[in-house]
Design a protein around this motif. Structure first.
Motif, mmCIF file in Angstrom:
data_model
loop_
_atom_site.group_PDB
_atom_site.id
_atom_site.type_symbol
_atom_site.label_atom_id
_atom_site.label_comp_id
_atom_site.label_asym_id
_atom_site.label_seq_id
_atom_site.Cartn_x
_atom_site.Cartn_y
_atom_site.Cartn_z
ATOM 1 N N GLN A 115 0.758 -1.147 -0.050
ATOM 2 C CA GLN A 115 -0.081 0.093 0.001
ATOM 3 C C GLN A 115 0.867 1.316 -0.038
ATOM 4 O O GLN A 115 0.454 2.162 -0.793
ATOM 5 C CB GLN A 115 -1.003 -0.039 1.160
ATOM 6 N N PHE A 164 1.565 9.124 10.268
ATOM 7 C CA PHE A 164 0.134 8.706 10.370
ATOM 8 C C PHE A 164 -0.380 8.012 11.575
ATOM 9 O O PHE A 164 -1.703 7.849 11.624
ATOM 10 C CB PHE A 164 0.001 7.712 9.120
ATOM 11 N N ARG A 220 -3.947 7.558 13.757
ATOM 12 C CA ARG A 220 -4.375 6.303 14.462
ATOM 13 C C ARG A 220 -4.665 6.486 15.812
ATOM 14 O O ARG A 220 -5.501 5.664 16.235
ATOM 15 C CB ARG A 220 -3.441 5.225 13.772
ATOM 16 N N MET A 241 -5.507 11.401 17.376
ATOM 17 C CA MET A 241 -6.497 12.149 16.758
ATOM 18 C C MET A 241 -7.562 11.531 17.174
ATOM 19 O O MET A 241 -8.770 11.960 17.196
ATOM 20 C CB MET A 241 -6.101 12.200 15.332
ATOM 21 N N ALA A 251 -11.346 14.430 1.265
ATOM 22 C CA ALA A 251 -12.242 13.010 1.234
ATOM 23 C C ALA A 251 -13.464 13.379 2.097
ATOM 24 O O ALA A 251 -14.675 13.000 1.627
ATOM 25 C CB ALA A 251 -11.537 11.915 1.717
ATOM 26 N N THR A 262 -17.725 13.749 0.633
ATOM 27 C CA THR A 262 -18.928 12.889 1.274
ATOM 28 C C THR A 262 -19.930 13.625 1.892
ATOM 29 O O THR A 262 -21.256 13.419 1.703
ATOM 30 C CB THR A 262 -18.186 12.209 2.525
ATOM 31 N N ARG A 264 -2.913 -1.294 -4.276
ATOM 32 C CA ARG A 264 -1.684 -1.833 -3.974
ATOM 33 C C ARG A 264 -0.691 -1.816 -5.260
ATOM 34 O O ARG A 264 -1.137 -1.745 -6.334
ATOM 35 C CB ARG A 264 -1.829 -3.430 -3.398
ATOM 36 N N LEU A 309 -15.446 1.720 1.404
ATOM 37 C CA LEU A 309 -15.251 3.304 1.216
ATOM 38 C C LEU A 309 -13.886 3.393 1.739
ATOM 39 O O LEU A 309 -13.075 4.244 1.254
ATOM 40 C CB LEU A 309 -16.263 4.045 1.965
ATOM 41 N N PHE A 310 -13.383 2.663 2.875
ATOM 42 C CA PHE A 310 -12.101 3.200 3.601
ATOM 43 C C PHE A 310 -11.159 2.355 3.368
ATOM 44 O O PHE A 310 -10.279 2.224 4.152
ATOM 45 C CB PHE A 310 -12.454 3.508 5.006
ATOM 46 N N HIS A 356 -4.167 -1.100 6.710
ATOM 47 C CA HIS A 356 -3.981 0.216 5.825
ATOM 48 C C HIS A 356 -5.245 0.904 5.635
ATOM 49 O O HIS A 356 -5.264 2.003 5.169
ATOM 50 C CB HIS A 356 -3.273 0.053 4.603
ATOM 51 N N CYS A 393 -8.355 3.215 5.898
ATOM 52 C CA CYS A 393 -8.306 4.625 6.525
ATOM 53 C C CYS A 393 -8.150 4.965 8.045
ATOM 54 O O CYS A 393 -9.132 4.778 8.816
ATOM 55 C CB CYS A 393 -9.343 5.438 5.854
ATOM 56 N N PRO A 394 -7.042 5.172 8.497
ATOM 57 C CA PRO A 394 -7.044 5.748 10.011
ATOM 58 C C PRO A 394 -7.875 6.886 10.361
ATOM 59 O O PRO A 394 -7.942 6.890 11.744
ATOM 60 C CB PRO A 394 -5.548 5.848 10.408
HETATM 61 C C1 HEM Z 1 -14.923 10.240 4.259
HETATM 62 C C2 HEM Z 1 -13.766 10.483 4.222
HETATM 63 C C3 HEM Z 1 -12.618 9.628 3.927
HETATM 64 C C4 HEM Z 1 -12.535 8.438 3.111
HETATM 65 C C5 HEM Z 1 -13.669 8.083 2.098
HETATM 66 C C6 HEM Z 1 -11.055 8.209 3.109
HETATM 67 C C7 HEM Z 1 -10.823 6.917 2.468
HETATM 68 C C8 HEM Z 1 -9.644 6.409 2.394
HETATM 69 C C9 HEM Z 1 -8.994 5.323 1.707
HETATM 70 C C10 HEM Z 1 -9.768 4.616 0.572
HETATM 71 C C11 HEM Z 1 -7.582 5.095 1.993
HETATM 72 C C12 HEM Z 1 -6.808 3.877 1.548
HETATM 73 C C13 HEM Z 1 -6.955 2.510 2.198
HETATM 74 C C14 HEM Z 1 -6.355 1.494 1.685
HETATM 75 O O1 HEM Z 1 -5.512 1.779 0.917
HETATM 76 O O2 HEM Z 1 -6.568 0.189 1.851
HETATM 77 C C15 HEM Z 1 -7.285 6.179 3.102
HETATM 78 C C16 HEM Z 1 -6.182 6.398 3.523
HETATM 79 C C17 HEM Z 1 -5.773 7.310 4.524
HETATM 80 N N1 HEM Z 1 -6.650 8.356 5.100
HETATM 81 FE FE1 HEM Z 1 -8.575 8.482 4.640
HETATM 82 N N2 HEM Z 1 -10.288 8.912 4.204
HETATM 83 C C18 HEM Z 1 -11.280 9.841 4.663
HETATM 84 C C19 HEM Z 1 -10.932 10.538 5.733
HETATM 85 C C20 HEM Z 1 -9.897 10.703 6.209
HETATM 86 C C21 HEM Z 1 -9.210 11.653 7.401
HETATM 87 C C22 HEM Z 1 -10.384 12.841 7.808
HETATM 88 C C23 HEM Z 1 -8.094 11.574 7.483
HETATM 89 C C24 HEM Z 1 -7.255 12.215 8.646
HETATM 90 C C25 HEM Z 1 -7.727 13.016 9.616
HETATM 91 C C26 HEM Z 1 -7.373 10.462 6.718
HETATM 92 C C27 HEM Z 1 -6.435 10.065 6.900
HETATM 93 C C28 HEM Z 1 -5.810 8.898 6.019
HETATM 94 C C29 HEM Z 1 -4.498 8.445 6.018
HETATM 95 C C30 HEM Z 1 -3.425 9.101 6.818
HETATM 96 C C31 HEM Z 1 -4.559 7.344 5.229
HETATM 97 C C32 HEM Z 1 -3.374 6.479 4.823
HETATM 98 C C33 HEM Z 1 -3.207 5.188 5.566
HETATM 99 C C34 HEM Z 1 -1.902 4.440 5.424
HETATM 100 O O3 HEM Z 1 -1.062 4.655 4.491
HETATM 101 O O4 HEM Z 1 -1.842 3.555 6.081
HETATM 102 N N3 HEM Z 1 -8.695 9.971 5.835
HETATM 103 N N4 HEM Z 1 -8.473 7.006 3.305
#
Ligand code: HEM
Length: 519
Positions: free
Chosen positions: A107, A132, A136, A139, A305, A309, A376, A446-447, A452, A454-455
């Protein structure tokens, strides 16, 4: 001066030719599975480019065709896009892909390509995204004790951006939502007073699309060409200058405060993401510039993101005015004065808003940001348990939107049913994650999924609820007669909300049932 400019142009042109020749003539190693044929033309070069064009003309149609012809039948396939070929894994392999280590299907490696991290941020961040862990850990925990600050900031944000003047006010939803989300989120990212600085807020709002745009422009070129290209990205450099102006002195000042004159770490520290990031950073990594890039990297993930939404949720509120009262009644029951000492804003009460949560999940199920999740990148040759060979260098994903719209997985998947998940949660502990918007599972991709996933999803869930409670309690919202209804559109794997759509907002009179929710 003229000579160095000419040299630069020659160098640039040369590297461009190199990049283009690499792009067109490089021999690709591909997984041993079929290509999705989209056009009716026979295969070969002409058919290939026709497939790419057909994908561009109707991206969603092509993706869903792939889902029904291959994914749903348990088969993988290859999707040809203008920049690369994707391996789309059959959903039965979700668990297997999730469990494979980052040393195989990675990832972070996919994120390096998507964000072009070394060029958009700093090379120290590539392969070292410990920042990050703030999302996790701290925050997420802060959602309980930091909620009053977020509520205060949302009150201020709505006052600033929507206002309280009597009568209907017409506002562009996407612009408005981005501004409010940026204000509230920055209360947690950088704290006061920077979260109220208009120039910084503009930077924080603009940086995510700028990063993606830059990454898209440079990603197919060799590393040294990218470095040269970055030199010419004047808008991106201007934005970086704003970050430098505000974040560098703040980080330096915070670092200085962390150590008291007698060499002991100070105990009473501000409560925001900058501070949590500094706290978790060992002394040898406390370089202010790199820390700034880490914070901006979090910002890029955090703002847009949730804004996507929420924008779609606001459109859905306007499409389905019949549910407003039911949602308001739930808010009054859970947060209103009759709850006595348990009334008002708390993380527990936000968890109890089952209908609102269900509405958000249903809205984002039908209008996701991207059809493909679990992205990936194969960092070495990998063979799946069914014998499928995935060569090093392959980009991988799973069609989440197909599953989300499949009647065999979600009953009446194509029907709008805003409270379907609330019904499933009745009688369960409201803190259970199952069937909530923030669930990360094969039913709600969605996440993403796995380690990995979404944290920031718990923060996103709270943010969406704060926004929608503020909207429902303080305002009436409706479409404007005579204006076209919002139409989202798909570009390749991504869905974009209608960024031009305008709706009308009118302040509501104060009601006893909401006493204490807003002052
Ligand atoms: C509705 C809102 C959000 C959606 C739909 C979303 C969606 C995602 C998705 C699909 C991923 C990739 C997961 C994967 O590869 O399996 C991701 C990663 C991530 N998201 Fe979100 N996200 C949202 C909000 C947020 C918010 C508010 C934050 C921070 C406060 C955030 C921080 C991150 C971070 C740091 C990663 C990388 C995680 C990693 O590399 O291990 N996201 N998100």
């Amino acid at each position: 001066m003229e000579l160095s400019l000419a040299l630069l142009v020659v160098l640039f042109a040369g590297t461009l030719v190199y990049g283009i020749s690499q792009y067109f003539f490089k021999k690709e190693r591909l997984p041993n599975v079929e290509f999705l044929r989209i056009s009716d033309k026979p295969g070969g070069k002409a058919g290939d480019s026709d497939d790419v064009q057909a994908f561009l003309d109707d991206s969603l149609g092509a993706i869903m065709k792939g889902y029904y012809h291959y994914s749903k039948q348990g088969k993988h396939f290859l999707l040809r896009t203008p920049r690369q070929v994707y391996f789309i894994a059959a959903p039965q392999f979700l668990e297997e892909i999730r469990k494979l280590p980052d040393s195989q299907l990675s990832q972070p490696a996919a994120a390096i390509i998507i964000f072009q991290i070394r060029h958009n941020f700093h090379k120290a961040i590539e392969g070292d995204s410990y920042h990050f862990n703030v999302v996790r850990g701290k925050m997420r925990q802060a959602l309980t004790f930091h909620l009053p600050a977020l509520i205060e900031e949302s009150g201020h944000a709505f006052d600033m951006e929507v206002g309280n003047n009597a009568g209907w006010r017409e506002l562009k939803v996407w612009t408005l939502v981005c501004k409010i989300v940026t204000r509230i989120t920055n209360r947690m990212l950088v704290g006061e007073p920077l979260c109220r600085n208009e120039e910084y807020l503009q930077f924080s709002n603009d940086i995510a699309p700028a990063v993606f745009d830059t990454a898209l422009k440079i990603r197919n070129y060799p590393e040294f060409v990218k470095t040269i290209m970055m030199y010419f990205m004047t808008e991106r450099k201007r934005q970086q200058a704003v970050a430098n102006k505000y974040l560098l002195p703040l980080i330096r000042q915070r670092l200085a405060l962390m150590i008291t004159p007698d060499g002991q770490d100070k105990v009473d520290r501000p409560n925001d993401t900058i501070q949590w990031l500094l706290d978790m950073t060992p002394p040898e990594k406390r370089d202010p510039e790199i820390l700034m890039h880490r914070l901006v990297h979090i910002n890029v993930n955090a703002i847009h993101a949730p804004a996507y939404t929420i924008t779609e949720c606001v459109f859905d509120l306007c499409r389905h005015t019949e549910i407003h009262e039911e949602l308001r009644e739930e808010i009054a029951e859970v947060m209103g004065p009759q709850r006595g000492h348990s009334a008002g804003w708390s993380k527990d009460n936000l968890d109890r808003l089952l209908k609102l949560d269900s509405f958000i999940r249903e809205s984002s199920r039908q209008t996701p940001m991207s059809a493909v999740k679990m992205e990936r990148y194969a960092v070495r040759d990998t063979t799946l348990s069914d014998g499928t060979f995935i060569p090093k260098g392959t980009s991988i994903g799973v069609i989440a939107h197909g599953r989300h719209m499949d009647n065999d997985i979600i009953p009446n998947a194509k029907t709008w049913d805003p409270f379907r998940y609330a019904r499933l949660r009745e009688g369960h502990n409201p803190a259970d994650i199952e069937n909530t918007f923030a669930e990360a599972s094969p039913e709600n991709m969605l996440f993403g999924m796995g380690r990995h996933a979404c944290p920031g999803r718990h923060f996103a869930s709270v943010l969406c609820k704060i926004f929608l409670v503020c909207t429902l309690v303080r305002y009436d919202v409706k479409f404007i007669e005579g204006l076209a209804l919002p139409q989202g559109h798909w570009t390749q794997k991504f869905r974009h909300p209608d960024v031009e759509a305008t709706i009308a907002w009118k302040p509501r009179s104060a009601e006893k049932r909401f006493a204490g929710i807003f002052h």
